[in-house]
Design a protein around this motif. Structure first.
Motif, mmCIF file in Angstrom:
data_model
loop_
_atom_site.group_PDB
_atom_site.id
_atom_site.type_symbol
_atom_site.label_atom_id
_atom_site.label_comp_id
_atom_site.label_asym_id
_atom_site.label_seq_id
_atom_site.Cartn_x
_atom_site.Cartn_y
_atom_site.Cartn_z
ATOM 1 N N LEU A 137 0.812 -1.214 0.000
ATOM 2 C CA LEU A 137 0.000 0.000 0.000
ATOM 3 C C LEU A 137 0.849 1.268 0.000
ATOM 4 C CD1 LEU A 137 -2.830 -1.007 2.502
ATOM 5 C CD2 LEU A 137 -2.966 -0.850 0.012
ATOM 6 N N VAL A 138 2.151 1.114 -0.111
ATOM 7 C CA VAL A 138 3.059 2.265 -0.137
ATOM 8 C C VAL A 138 3.870 2.209 -1.421
ATOM 9 C CG1 VAL A 138 4.953 3.450 1.026
ATOM 10 C CG2 VAL A 138 3.182 2.307 2.373
ATOM 11 N N ALA A 139 3.916 3.331 -2.150
ATOM 12 C CA ALA A 139 4.660 3.381 -3.405
ATOM 13 C C ALA A 139 6.149 3.241 -3.142
ATOM 14 C CB ALA A 139 4.366 4.691 -4.128
ATOM 15 N N GLY A 140 6.853 2.607 -4.085
ATOM 16 C CA GLY A 140 8.295 2.462 -3.955
ATOM 17 C C GLY A 140 8.796 1.217 -4.641
ATOM 18 N N PHE A 141 10.061 0.871 -4.357
ATOM 19 C CA PHE A 141 10.692 -0.304 -4.936
ATOM 20 C C PHE A 141 10.505 -1.508 -4.013
ATOM 21 C CE2 PHE A 141 13.432 3.248 -6.479
ATOM 22 C CZ PHE A 141 13.057 3.180 -7.809
ATOM 23 N N TYR A 142 10.315 -2.675 -4.616
ATOM 24 C CA TYR A 142 10.179 -3.923 -3.868
ATOM 25 C C TYR A 142 10.996 -5.012 -4.558
ATOM 26 C CZ TYR A 142 6.327 -1.751 -1.327
ATOM 27 O OH TYR A 142 5.573 -0.914 -0.531
ATOM 28 N N GLU A 143 11.399 -5.990 -3.785
ATOM 29 C CA GLU A 143 12.130 -7.145 -4.299
ATOM 30 C C GLU A 143 11.297 -8.401 -4.146
ATOM 31 O OE1 GLU A 143 15.655 -7.211 -1.971
ATOM 32 O OE2 GLU A 143 16.693 -5.674 -3.159
ATOM 33 N N VAL A 144 11.298 -9.226 -5.198
ATOM 34 C CA VAL A 144 10.711 -10.559 -5.094
ATOM 35 C C VAL A 144 11.845 -11.489 -4.674
ATOM 36 C CG1 VAL A 144 9.498 -12.412 -6.282
ATOM 37 C CG2 VAL A 144 9.025 -10.033 -6.884
ATOM 38 N N GLN A 145 11.694 -12.095 -3.497
ATOM 39 C CA GLN A 145 12.779 -12.879 -2.925
ATOM 40 C C GLN A 145 12.359 -14.325 -2.700
ATOM 41 O OE1 GLN A 145 14.325 -11.169 0.680
ATOM 42 N NE2 GLN A 145 15.069 -9.304 -0.325
ATOM 43 N N GLN A 146 13.330 -15.210 -2.904
ATOM 44 C CA GLN A 146 13.217 -16.600 -2.489
ATOM 45 C C GLN A 146 14.239 -16.796 -1.379
ATOM 46 O OE1 GLN A 146 14.477 -19.469 -5.343
ATOM 47 N NE2 GLN A 146 13.622 -21.211 -4.242
ATOM 48 N N GLN A 147 13.723 -16.909 -0.152
ATOM 49 C CA GLN A 147 14.575 -16.843 1.043
ATOM 50 C C GLN A 147 15.314 -15.502 1.010
ATOM 51 O OE1 GLN A 147 16.841 -20.499 1.034
ATOM 52 N NE2 GLN A 147 15.075 -21.703 1.688
ATOM 53 N N ASN A 148 16.631 -15.467 0.884
ATOM 54 C CA ASN A 148 17.353 -14.190 0.837
ATOM 55 C C ASN A 148 17.877 -13.872 -0.550
ATOM 56 O OD1 ASN A 148 17.018 -13.679 3.610
ATOM 57 N ND2 ASN A 148 18.745 -15.018 4.114
ATOM 58 N N SER A 149 17.440 -14.649 -1.539
ATOM 59 C CA SER A 149 17.900 -14.440 -2.905
ATOM 60 C C SER A 149 16.908 -13.566 -3.666
ATOM 61 C CB SER A 149 18.047 -15.802 -3.608
ATOM 62 O OG SER A 149 18.392 -15.624 -4.962
ATOM 63 N N VAL A 150 17.402 -12.477 -4.267
ATOM 64 C CA VAL A 150 16.552 -11.547 -5.010
ATOM 65 C C VAL A 150 16.343 -12.074 -6.422
ATOM 66 C CG1 VAL A 150 16.282 -9.198 -5.863
ATOM 67 C CG2 VAL A 150 17.374 -9.602 -3.645
ATOM 68 N N LEU A 151 15.072 -12.332 -6.793
ATOM 69 C CA LEU A 151 14.753 -12.848 -8.115
ATOM 70 C C LEU A 151 14.360 -11.748 -9.083
ATOM 71 C CD1 LEU A 151 12.626 -15.983 -7.121
ATOM 72 C CD2 LEU A 151 15.099 -15.837 -7.495
ATOM 73 N N LYS A 152 13.744 -10.696 -8.573
ATOM 74 C CA LYS A 152 13.273 -9.633 -9.469
ATOM 75 C C LYS A 152 13.024 -8.373 -8.665
ATOM 76 C CE LYS A 152 10.603 -10.691 -12.872
ATOM 77 N NZ LYS A 152 9.477 -11.054 -13.768
ATOM 78 N N ASN A 153 13.260 -7.213 -9.295
ATOM 79 C CA ASN A 153 12.915 -5.915 -8.721
ATOM 80 C C ASN A 153 11.649 -5.395 -9.395
ATOM 81 O OD1 ASN A 153 15.337 -5.060 -6.927
ATOM 82 N ND2 ASN A 153 16.287 -5.818 -8.806
ATOM 83 N N ILE A 154 10.709 -4.911 -8.601
ATOM 84 C CA ILE A 154 9.463 -4.370 -9.130
ATOM 85 C C ILE A 154 9.166 -3.035 -8.444
ATOM 86 C CG2 ILE A 154 8.407 -6.547 -9.830
ATOM 87 C CD1 ILE A 154 7.017 -6.710 -7.174
ATOM 88 N N ALA A 155 8.328 -2.230 -9.085
ATOM 89 C CA ALA A 155 7.981 -0.905 -8.552
ATOM 90 C C ALA A 155 6.467 -0.759 -8.516
ATOM 91 C CB ALA A 155 8.596 0.201 -9.399
ATOM 92 N N PHE A 156 5.986 -0.062 -7.478
ATOM 93 C CA PHE A 156 4.554 0.201 -7.319
ATOM 94 C C PHE A 156 4.331 1.709 -7.196
ATOM 95 C CE2 PHE A 156 4.694 -4.214 -6.108
ATOM 96 C CZ PHE A 156 3.477 -4.722 -6.546
ATOM 97 N N ASN A 157 3.249 2.184 -7.829
ATOM 98 C CA ASN A 157 2.848 3.586 -7.740
ATOM 99 C C ASN A 157 1.381 3.682 -7.373
ATOM 100 O OD1 ASN A 157 5.290 5.172 -8.754
ATOM 101 N ND2 ASN A 157 5.012 3.708 -10.428
ATOM 102 N N TYR A 158 1.000 4.855 -6.868
ATOM 103 C CA TYR A 158 -0.388 5.078 -6.480
ATOM 104 C C TYR A 158 -1.268 5.257 -7.722
ATOM 105 C CZ TYR A 158 1.648 5.954 -1.889
ATOM 106 O OH TYR A 158 2.330 5.830 -0.707
ATOM 107 N N ASP A 159 -2.528 4.923 -7.549
ATOM 108 C CA ASP A 159 -3.507 5.069 -8.627
ATOM 109 C C ASP A 159 -3.604 6.538 -9.024
ATOM 110 O OD1 ASP A 159 -5.602 4.942 -10.370
ATOM 111 O OD2 ASP A 159 -6.931 3.811 -9.054
ATOM 112 N N LYS A 160 -3.547 6.793 -10.322
ATOM 113 C CA LYS A 160 -3.549 8.176 -10.814
ATOM 114 C C LYS A 160 -4.889 8.882 -10.583
ATOM 115 C CE LYS A 160 0.040 7.802 -10.945
ATOM 116 N NZ LYS A 160 1.029 8.589 -10.214
ATOM 117 N N SER A 161 -5.959 8.113 -10.399
ATOM 118 C CA SER A 161 -7.258 8.750 -10.147
ATOM 119 C C SER A 161 -7.265 9.515 -8.832
ATOM 120 C CB SER A 161 -8.377 7.709 -10.155
ATOM 121 O OG SER A 161 -8.210 6.779 -9.101
#
Length: 644
Positions: A559-583
């Motif tokens: 629910l907070v905009a920013g960068f997030y990591e998809v992790q398997q245990q402590n291994s980073v598999l992918k970086n993703i970003a979330f933003n607030y709805d423009k409406s």
């Protein structure tokens, strides 16, 4: 007038006792001889009259005294509800991001929260509904603690949902309920409040500023050089603005700055050129003080090393090689005889290109492949064996081929609403050079949707939904001696989007409070799970293990905009970003002038005060007690100063 203890009024019946005593009280007179008989008769008459008046006055004061005491103990009052009926307030406090704007008294959400606290009373119970929580039947002190912890959230709640909560609340609480809706009514139409339940009051929170700049979207252009071009669409609501600073960062490292001008109520594009890196964590910042601050930052990620594995089995497929390019796909082609069956499990999409027969070994491998979520495209051969294909389709439980049709047919109908083609065309094409086929196959399939159809309305390209995957059926061979479809503009978007949807590669960014599907190019073990993590929080999303990938779905978190990591245990598999709805950035609110039949206040304090005054109980027992005291004093005065 109402009474808290109505049963006390039964004691009024005891007022008959002093009345009866007074009426039947016998007084014996003593005869005294006296010479002047006429004078005595006149004196006795006057004495009897004065005595009788005094007794009636004393009786009246005593009856008034007793009546006033009985009424006082019955506790009379004036109110629009019963004294022993518990009052209940249902409060909806809109704590969406837009209520963090500044109003006349300060932050809209904070001011509304404080005014609720100041005007709550322990004599009333409260239910508080926010966009992310629901608290039922709380006292004023409990409500205060909850409100002090209430902050804005990216979650949104429709008024229809609020009204449904109110209706359900009324069924569960046996008390007089008053509903108060507190919101800025952003993106709300008049029709939305017409179905409000009874006893509902509305309070509109009004931001002071009427101007806002927001980052609407970002897209990336790879021009083939060593740089990416980052294109930023900025939206302006309000007057024209000049020299607005904008900056781009890579993982909090400043890369570039510039300024831009923007016209009144227009959008503009700002472009940055950045050096390519395997992983780019991009952040855009606009430095400007306006109505909303949350939309002045925008996050996106570029994962340059992600590709989709596509395997074509069968005859020559030059058109597939041109569509599935090296920049986005790992495309492999092989004949039926040279197919490496061990590589099937590693593919995201397999194309069976004009096979005459489907061997049992391949059939079993493809069945396992689709069960695990692998997508499949089947292009038939003109010389195919119906029984071989029908065994294959029967194994997948999708349908069967019926017959071969050698009539020439034009491909004329496009399903513009299908997910593969939904955003491909700017407008519907009414007339274009229709592709044709000379030989096609009639088939019947379960759970099939036509993407492109012949002129006779039969499907040319169909999507058949399998339990965990999709099968795409092409009803005719595509080699040039049978069809010119490979020269049609439709060939690229259809096959390209089939490939892209076979693995949901991470987008530049995702939207908070929307359902997002992300495929991770990794197959997990039985007890392994993926988590989404940033520097503040972590959570385990909904996930499904499919063919050579794991599909995760997000909705309620984050629910907070920013960068997030998809992790398997402590291994980073992918970086993703979330933003607030423009409406949430739109300066579009319900106008007070539109609500003809419904009164909307602009003050939480005034609304609560008015409701409290309406529900206030005016007790009368003190007045009756005073009346009893006055009656007692009158009796004393009569006994002392009234001489018959």
């Amino acid at each position: 007038m109402q009474f808290k203890h109505l049963e006390v009024l039964y004691f009024l019946a005891f007022l008959l006792i002093p009345i009866l005593v007074h009426l039947f009280q016998l007084q014996r007179f003593v005869k005294v001889p006296f010479t002047n008989v006429a004078f005595l008769q006149k004196l006795v008459l006057q004495t009897r009259k004065s005595s009788r008046i005094k007794k009636w006055l004393i009786l009246a004061t005593r009856l008034l005294l007793l009546s006033a005491l009985i009424f006082a103990f019955a506790q009379p009052y004036f109110s629009n509800h019963k004294a022993n009926e518990k009052q209940h307030f249902f409060l909806y406090l809109d704590n969406s991001l837009s209520t963090n704007a500044i109003g006349e008294k300060g932050n809209l959400l904070q001011v509304a929260t404080q005014e609720i606290i100041e005007n709550s009373t322990e004599k009333t119970s409260y239910s508080l509904l926010t966009n992310n929580h629901f608290y039922v039947n709380k006292t004023a002190s409990e409500l205060k603690e909850i409100l002090l912890k209430t902050t804005s959230t990216a979650k949104k709640r429709s008024l229809a949902d609020v009204f449904l909560k109110i209706t359900n609340e009324h069924k569960s609480i046996n008390s007089s309920t008053k509903n108060i809706i507190i919101s800025d009514f952003q993106n709300i139409k008049k029709e939305a409040i017409d179905n409000a339940p009874e006893n509902t009051s509305f309070v509109k929170l009004i931001p002071e500023q009427k101007s806002n700049i927001s980052i609407d979207s970002v897209f990336v252009n790879d021009n083939g050089s060593s740089n990416f071009n980052i294109h930023i669409i900025v939206k302006n609501q309000g007057k024209a603005k000049n020299d607005i600073p904008i900056a781009i960062y890579n993982n909090n490292k400043l890369l570039n700055k510039q300024t831009f001008n923007i016209e009144e109520n227009k959008t503009t594009e700002v472009t940055f050129s950045v050096v390519k890196t395997p992983v780019f964590l991009g952040k855009i910042d606009v430095n400007f003080n306006d109505t909303y601050g949350f939309d002045n930052s925008f996050y996106f990620t570029i994962n340059a090393n992600e590709k989709i594995n596509v395997l074509a089995i069968g005859k020559s497929n030059d058109f597939l090689q041109r569509i599935y390019t090296k920049g986005e796909f790992n495309f492999t082609s092989s004949s039926l005889q040279s197919t490496n069956y061990n590589s099937i499990d590693k593919q995201h999409l397999i194309v069976l290109n004009e096979l005459e027969n489907i061997p049992e070994t391949l059939l079993n491998s493809l069945k396992s492949y689709t069960q695990k979520g692998g997508n499949l495209v089947v292009i038939p051969s003109k010389e195919l064996t119906l029984s071989s294909y029908n065994i294959f389709f029967n194994k997948l439980n999708v349908g069967k081929l019926l017959s071969q049709k050698k009539d020439s047919l034009k491909i004329t109908t496009i399903n513009y609403n299908h997910p593969l083609l939904k955003n491909v065309f700017e407008k519907k094409v009414a007339n274009f050079q229709y592709p044709f086929v000379k030989t096609s196959f009639n088939a019947t399939f379960n759970n099939a949707t036509s993407i492109v159809s012949f002129e006779n309305k039969q499907g040319f390209i169909k999507q058949i939904n399998l339990p965990n995957a999709s099968l795409y059926w092409i009803a005719a061979p595509l080699k040039k001696d049978n069809s010119n479809f490979t020269n049609s503009p439709l060939i690229v978007p259809v096959f390209y989007n089939i490939g892209k949807q076979s693995l949901q590669l991470s987008k530049l960014y995702y939207t908070i409070d929307k359902q997002n599907t992300i495929d991770i190019d990794k197959q997990l073990g039985k007890d392994e799970v993926l988590s989404i993590v940033n520097y503040k929080e972590s959570f385990i999303p909904l996930q499904q293990t499919l063919q050579n990938k794991t599909r995760i779905t997000t909705k309620d978190q984050p629910l907070v905009a920013g960068f997030y990591e998809v992790q398997q245990q402590n291994s980073v598999l992918k970086n993703i970003a979330f933003n607030y709805d423009k409406s949430e950035s739109y300066l579009e609110f319900l106008a007070l002038s539109e609500t003809n039949n419904i009164t909307i206040s602009t003050s939480v304090k005034n609304t609560l005060e008015n409701i409290n005054n309406e529900n206030k109980i005016q007790w009368l027992w003190k007045w009756f007690l005073s009346l009893a005291i006055v009656s007692l004093l009158l009796e004393i005065l009569i006994l002392k100063f009234f001489k018959p």
